[in-house]
Design an enzyme around this catalytic site. Structure first.
Site, mmCIF file in Angstrom:
data_model
loop_
_atom_site.group_PDB
_atom_site.id
_atom_site.type_symbol
_atom_site.label_atom_id
_atom_site.label_comp_id
_atom_site.label_asym_id
_atom_site.label_seq_id
_atom_site.Cartn_x
_atom_site.Cartn_y
_atom_site.Cartn_z
ATOM 1 N N GLY A 1 5.685 -1.569 3.778
ATOM 2 C CA GLY A 1 5.206 -1.964 5.107
ATOM 3 C C GLY A 1 5.628 -3.370 5.487
ATOM 4 N N ASP B 1 -0.021 2.330 8.172
ATOM 5 C CA ASP B 1 -0.511 1.489 9.270
ATOM 6 C C ASP B 1 0.386 1.483 10.511
ATOM 7 O OD1 ASP B 1 -2.583 0.849 7.676
ATOM 8 O OD2 ASP B 1 -1.965 -1.202 7.253
ATOM 9 N N VAL C 1 18.194 8.247 -3.921
ATOM 10 C CA VAL C 1 18.864 8.502 -5.203
ATOM 11 C C VAL C 1 19.948 9.561 -5.039
ATOM 12 C CG1 VAL C 1 18.513 9.358 -7.563
ATOM 13 C CG2 VAL C 1 16.857 7.777 -6.546
ATOM 14 N N ARG C 2 19.627 10.610 -4.316
ATOM 15 C CA ARG C 2 20.606 11.705 -4.205
ATOM 16 C C ARG C 2 21.778 11.333 -3.282
ATOM 17 N NH1 ARG C 2 16.956 17.079 -5.159
ATOM 18 N NH2 ARG C 2 16.358 16.406 -7.242
ATOM 19 N N SER D 1 2.121 -8.256 -4.695
ATOM 20 C CA SER D 1 2.444 -9.345 -5.625
ATOM 21 C C SER D 1 2.152 -10.713 -5.023
ATOM 22 C CB SER D 1 3.923 -9.258 -6.010
ATOM 23 O OG SER D 1 4.274 -10.350 -6.826
ATOM 24 N N ARG E 1 13.693 9.985 -3.253
ATOM 25 C CA ARG E 1 14.557 11.132 -3.605
ATOM 26 C C ARG E 1 15.845 11.104 -2.767
ATOM 27 N NH1 ARG E 1 14.983 15.941 -0.814
ATOM 28 N NH2 ARG E 1 15.561 17.805 -2.005
ATOM 29 N N GLY F 1 0.852 -1.190 0.000
ATOM 30 C CA GLY F 1 0.000 0.000 0.000
ATOM 31 C C GLY F 1 0.884 1.235 0.000
ATOM 32 N N GLY G 1 4.495 -6.480 5.124
ATOM 33 C CA GLY G 1 4.567 -7.555 4.124
ATOM 34 C C GLY G 1 5.739 -7.342 3.179
ATOM 35 N N ARG H 1 -16.903 16.288 14.145
ATOM 36 C CA ARG H 1 -17.176 16.756 15.520
ATOM 37 C C ARG H 1 -18.103 17.977 15.492
ATOM 38 N NH1 ARG H 1 -16.927 14.575 20.288
ATOM 39 N NH2 ARG H 1 -14.765 13.939 20.136
HETATM 40 O O1 F6P Z 1 -1.365 -0.090 3.254
HETATM 41 C C1 F6P Z 1 -2.112 -0.615 4.283
HETATM 42 C C2 F6P Z 1 -3.548 -0.313 4.049
HETATM 43 O O2 F6P Z 1 -3.674 1.050 3.949
HETATM 44 C C3 F6P Z 1 -4.486 -0.850 5.105
HETATM 45 O O3 F6P Z 1 -4.673 -0.012 6.172
HETATM 46 C C4 F6P Z 1 -5.715 -1.078 4.289
HETATM 47 O O4 F6P Z 1 -6.500 -2.055 4.869
HETATM 48 C C5 F6P Z 1 -5.164 -1.525 3.009
HETATM 49 O O5 F6P Z 1 -3.955 -0.877 2.850
HETATM 50 C C6 F6P Z 1 -6.026 -1.293 1.812
HETATM 51 O O6 F6P Z 1 -5.370 -1.824 0.730
HETATM 52 P P1 F6P Z 1 -5.890 -1.770 -0.758
HETATM 53 O O7 F6P Z 1 -5.679 -0.382 -1.236
HETATM 54 O O8 F6P Z 1 -5.044 -2.746 -1.471
HETATM 55 O O9 F6P Z 1 -7.334 -2.106 -0.718
#
Ligand code: F6P
Length: 340
Positions: free
Chosen positions: A120, A146, A42-43, A91, A39, A29, A122, A173
């Site tokens: 992140g 996250d 690379v720099r 992937s 950036r 994500g 994964g 709110r």
């Molecule tokens: O990158 C993590 C995240 O933002 C999670 O908080 C969320 O559940 C997920 O990605 C959503 O992923 P996608 O855009 O693949 O639906």
């Protein structure tokens, strides 16, 4: 010969460098600040006379050999941009060893001996696997809204996502306290509730519901009623999308409807939390981590996440990353109820 190794001749000490080539990708994500990190990589590498290659579309692009040279000018004018100019992917093929072997070969064919993965939990697991299955030097740069990498602390994109959530919550709110309604605000975090904790504290929520802690619906109802008796108009309940077995806000509204007659409203913030210009905090974090990663690679290190849990840069070994640290979260969780 190792890169950077020195050897003696009768007359001189010659420092012989085998060229280091770094490939960098953004993965999973996307998160605001990925561009700022790219950036910096690379720099910083350019300043050390190291060539950088950008991998398009994360691990998918690596398998498909979408690898191209990146020069300092190509990363100009991106520090302020959300998303990633390299694009990302989630992937499925990369989970199979035969595709990982293709990915590794693609790097080696180009003379690349170092890999930086910006992403992140994964994505960093993927980086760890590559490091174990090849001779490549691999580092991870934590970028995800996250904040799901314990020990690592702030991840690139988290601060921006919280600020975006808070802008929405502040607006909700206004209307909640004017119309005396109970608002459920669903925030992202499929597997991790840090966004809801920060949004809950920062937004002055009356309660937060997240997958890491059980919510007793009767107690929650009593808590909301007490708030009303105390003179509060309007109520904001932050719920993580991962709560209620990933039903998030829909799960909460269903449970509340069973036992209350609250006038309920629901807002799902969704992907607006992922986009937008990175905050100052994220730009600075991304720049520091990106530049430190290059130095760390040049020193010959591998298998670390480059992080900044406090104010100093730290390097945490891949094998030390633990799934979740609930005791850290508990303090934040309890604070929301104390301050409601
Ligand atoms: O990158 C993590 C995240 O933002 C999670 O908080 C969320 O559940 C997920 O990605 C959503 O992923 P996608 O855009 O693949 O639906």
């Amino acid at each position: 010969m190792e890169v950077g190794q020195e050897y003696e001749t009768t007359k001189f000490t010659i420092r012989k460098f085998l060229m280091k080539h770094i490939a960098v990708m953004t993965s999973g994500g996307d998160a605001p600040g990925m561009n700022a990190c790219l950036r910096a990589v690379v720099r910083a590498a350019h300043n050390k006379k190291v060539k950088v290659f950008g991998i398009l579309n994360g691990y998918e692009g690596l398998i498909d050999n979408q690898i191209q040279r990146l020069t300092p000018r190509e990363v100009g004018n991106i520090i302020q941009k959300g998303g990633s100019i390299l694009k990302t992917s989630r992937s499925k093929r990369f989970l199979q060893k035969k595709y990982r072997a293709v990915a590794i070969k693609n790097l080696i064919k180009k003379g690349i001996n170092c890999l930086l993965v910006i992403g992140g939990e994964g994505s960093i697991k993927g980086a760890s696997t590559i490091a174990k299955e090849s001779n490549l030097k691999v580092l991870g740069l934590p970028a995800t809204i996250d904040r799901d990498l314990p020990l690592v602390g702030p991840t690139i994109g988290f601060d921006t996502a919280i600020n975006t959530s808070l802008q929405a919550i502040d607006r909700i709110r206004d209307t909640a306290s004017t119309s005396n309604t109970v608002h459920i605000v669903e925030v992202m975090g499929r597997h991790c509730g840090w966004i809801s904790l920060y949004a809950g504290i920062g937004g002055g929520a009356e309660a937060v519901i997240l997958q890491e802690f059980d919510t007793n619906i009767k107690k929650l109802t009593k808590h909301i009623k007490e708030q009303r008796v105390s003179g509060k108009t309007g109520c904001i309940l932050i719920v993580s999308e991962g709560a209620y077995n990933a039903e998030g806000g829909d799960g909460l509204i269903r449970e509340l409807n069973k036992i209350t007659n609250f006038d309920l409203r629901i807002t799902k913030l969704g992907h607006i939390q992922r986009g937008g210009n990175p905050s100052a905090v994220d730009r600075v974090l991304a720049s520091r981590l990106g530049a430190s990663a290059v130095d760390k690679l040049l020193s010959g290190s591998s298998q670390y996440v480059v992080s900044q849990p406090k104010d100093k840069i730290e390097f945490i070994h891949f094998d030390k990353l633990v799934e979740k640290n609930l005791s850290d979260m508990k303090d934040y969780y309890e604070l929301i109820f104390n301050l409601a």
